[in-house]
Design an enzyme around this catalytic site. Structure first.
Site, mmCIF file in Angstrom:
data_model
loop_
_atom_site.group_PDB
_atom_site.id
_atom_site.type_symbol
_atom_site.label_atom_id
_atom_site.label_comp_id
_atom_site.label_asym_id
_atom_site.label_seq_id
_atom_site.Cartn_x
_atom_site.Cartn_y
_atom_site.Cartn_z
ATOM 1 N N THR A 16 0.860 -1.186 0.000
ATOM 2 C CA THR A 16 0.000 0.000 0.000
ATOM 3 C C THR A 16 0.897 1.237 0.000
ATOM 4 O OG1 THR A 16 -1.737 -1.144 1.193
ATOM 5 C CG2 THR A 16 -1.850 1.240 1.200
ATOM 6 N N PHE B 28 1.179 5.274 0.574
ATOM 7 C CA PHE B 28 0.530 6.317 1.363
ATOM 8 C C PHE B 28 1.074 7.688 0.968
ATOM 9 C CE2 PHE B 28 -1.557 3.921 4.811
ATOM 10 C CZ PHE B 28 -1.007 2.671 4.606
#
Ligand code: PEP
Ligand code: MN
Length: 636
Positions: A533, A535
């Site tokens: 992921t 960010f």
């Protein structure tokens, strides 16, 4: 011995315990951990520990079983973070140090320093006193070399490290350098260790040519007992019967040391192998083994190097190596320390130091232990205050209102795709801008009450994405369990912990298990191990410059809308093409209140950030609206 203090000990009681131990002849160090505060007491004195146990404010006393005490994990559970100027070593950082074997001339060290800094090295190395096997080999430039190294470090904003070979040089060297290096040949030069330890300065302690791990840690103990707690260990290869390489790199020493000691440990692939071509693969092996960094020899002209040319990398090879290390970091749960994290850099007289940012608060969406919290930890120092927010909107509001200076919000997952909430919120918050990005590898675990077994599990809670990403595990290993979607992965762990029910489990990351004191019953249960992921770090415009100050800006995110007519989108995008801008990602989102109209989002790579405003100027001519949502250093 380790004296564990009671939570409610008064300052007076604590001082009494300290003086009692000091009067008995112990060296006493106070260590404030996440859970307990302890006093480490070391020395040659023999004493019945029950005498200490009976002192007011003392909870318990534990003898340290290892011969090294201050360096032991028993003494301190948390990783030590060593500060060298503005650079911090340890924890989840990977630090690259580089430079020539020896400082040879002004031009040489300046050229190499510029090249390695540009590629991502954050500490500059270079020998001025060279302990050579032959007395007829180049012995280094001595103090003149230190002056040149300091100049190069200052010019390219890098703290410097160099080897000290004699106790009589320690004081003089302390005036020039940021970190002492104790070479392999001097690892057991105890007089040198004591003299260096007394300075209290950071020390890079190489493992001796044929030292056992215990002997190496005992050398660290000498440094620590003499007055420094800033020790970085360095595995640099040991003597074995193997002749194909200069030494034999002992990668297994890295996890062993990490178990035994709280000190950060890095690796030196250059002296370990002695061969240029082996340096990159062994650097990656060191990082994969859990090392907190590498120290690498680089030379602009290895053929002309006065020492260790055959193992020195060409700058272009070093550049590739740093990229590869950066790509590997998230896999092992770390991030490459290209620039200091805690923003707020103070410059005075050439030296650069981190200025502590008191009360720096960073917001994230989720509860404690969430993957977003991990992303905060990767982008900022350990000691920032966390502000967990229920929704993405409230994390944005926290930044907008000044309650938090920064927030870290997910933008994209490699399996789940774009997180549209983040894009939509960026669009409606013109006062907020993207200042950085961070990459996290998502590793899921089955988390339960400490006494639960697989056969107990009847229900599994997690965020729908977490459940979807572990479908294979669930169907194969828990086919009869009820699957219950929950608002958050870490929130599910918190819920299971609250119920105390061992028939229910949660799927979440390791930090959530640790935070709520739960058990990881099965680890790495995600179907696809390549699960990352990305960010964004966001801030109000006025706090953006300080975060970006040291970063090498290489990406941007832009939003724009175009007229509803043929070719308008292609016209706008052509501006990127015509100016050599590589687009990485293109998204479109509906504009609230304007049915069937769309806002486009483009992420692009910048080869020259200074030229970008001019390109955006051209873009504005081809669009109805156009805004740069942020510029930042790439995390990949
Ligand atoms: C060096 O780093 O230049 C050096 C001589 O290393 P070691 O002491 O590990 O041989
Ligand atoms: Mn060398």
């Amino acid at each position: 011995m380790i004296v564990i203090l009671k939570q409610g000990i008064t300052p007076v009681e604590k001082d009494k315990v300290k003086s009692f131990l000091q009067e008995k002849g112990f060296i006493v160090k106070e260590i404030v951990g996440q859970q307990d505060t302890v006093l480490g007491a070391v020395g040659t004195v023999q004493m019945d520990i029950r005498t200490v146990e009976l002192l007011p404010g003392v909870s318990s006393v534990v003898p340290i079983s290892k011969p090294y005490k201050l360096a032991s994990r028993e003494m301190k559970k948390e990783d030590t973070i060593v500060s060298v100027g503005k650079v911090r070593i340890g924890g989840n950082r990977v630090v690259v140090m580089a430079g020539p074997c020896a400082v040879e001339s002004y031009d040489q060290i300046m050229t190499i320093a510029e090249a390695v800094r540009e590629s991502g090295a954050v500490i500059l190395r270079g020998g001025a006193f060279k302990p050579r096997t032959s007395p007829y080999s180049f012995q280094g430039l001595g103090e003149e070399g230190l002056k040149l190294l300091r100049k190069a470090g200052d010019a390219f904003d890098m703290p410097i490290t160099t080897e000290v070979v004699s106790p009589r040089d320690v004081e003089m060297m302390a005036g020039y350098i940021d970190m002492f290096q104790i070479g392999a040949r001097n690892m057991q030069n105890f007089e040198l260790l004591k003299e260096v330890g007394k300075t209290g300065m950071p020390v890079l302690l190489k493992r001796g040519l044929s030292a056992t791990i215990e002997e190496w840690l005992m050398a660290a103990e000498y440094l620590m007992a003499s007055g420094t707690d800033q020790v970085v260990l360095c595995e640099r290869g040991i003597r074995t019967y193997e002749k194909a390489t200069r030494n034999t790199l002992d990668c297994s020493a890295i996890p062993v040391v990490q178990k035994l000691s709280h000190l950060p440990v890095i690796g030196d692939p250059s002296h370990a192998t002695g061969i240029r071509d082996m340096v990159a693969p062994m650097s990656l092996a060191l990082i994969a083994s859990g090392a907190s960094g590498v120290i690498v020899e680089v030379h602009n002209c290895p053929e002309c190097a006065l020492s260790d040319g055959p193992q020195s990398l060409y700058p272009s090879q070093f550049d590739k190596l740093v990229r590869d290390i950066q790509a590997l970091c998230p896999v092992v749960g770390k991030s490459l320390e290209k620039v200091p994290r805690n923003i707020g850099v103070k410059r005075s007289e050439g030296k650069t130091e981190i200025e502590a940012q008191p009360d720096l608060t960073v917001a994230f969406q989720g509860v404690r232990g969430a993957f977003s919290e991990l992303a905060v930890r990767r982008s900022f120092d350990e000691d920032v205050s966390l502000l967990p927010c229920h929704t993405f909107a409230s994390a944005f509001d926290a930044v907008s209102s000044g309650k938090a200076k920064y927030a870290v919000v997910p933008i994209e997952n490699t399996l789940g795709g774009t997180i549209y909430d983040t894009l939509d919120l960026l669009a409606i918050h013109p006062e907020i801008t993207v200042v950085g990005e961070t990459l996290i590898r998502v590793v899921h675990n089955l988390i339960t009450m400490p006494d639960a077994q697989m056969s107990d599990i009847r229900k599994v809670y997690s965020h729908p994405q977490g459940l979807a990403q572990c479908r294979k595990f669930l169907s194969e290993e828990l086919p009869d369990a009820e699957i219950v979607p929950f608002f958050d992965t870490a929130g599910a762990v918190e819920y299971v912990a609250k119920t105390g029910d061992k028939s229910i489990a949660a799927i979440a990351g390791e930090p959530a298990a640790t935070f709520y004191g739960m058990k990881i019953l099965r680890e790495n249960i995600e179907t696809d191990a390549s699960n990352f992921t990305r960010f964004y770090v966001i801030a109000r415009e006025e706090n953006a410059a300080i975060y970006r100050s040291e970063a090498r800006i290489s990406k941007a995110i832009v939003s724009f809308s175009v007229a509803d007519e043929p070719g308008s989108l292609i016209e706008a995008l052509s501006v990127f093409k015509d100016n050599g801008i590589n687009m990485i990602k293109l998204e479109s989102r509906p504009i609230p209140g304007k049915p069937w109209e769309y806002l486009m989002f483009v992420e692009c790579q910048l080869s020259d950030a200074d030229k970008f405003p001019e390109i955006i100027g051209k873009m504005k001519e081809k669009t109805v609206s156009c805004r740069v949502l942020g510029t930042y250093a790439s995390a990949r």
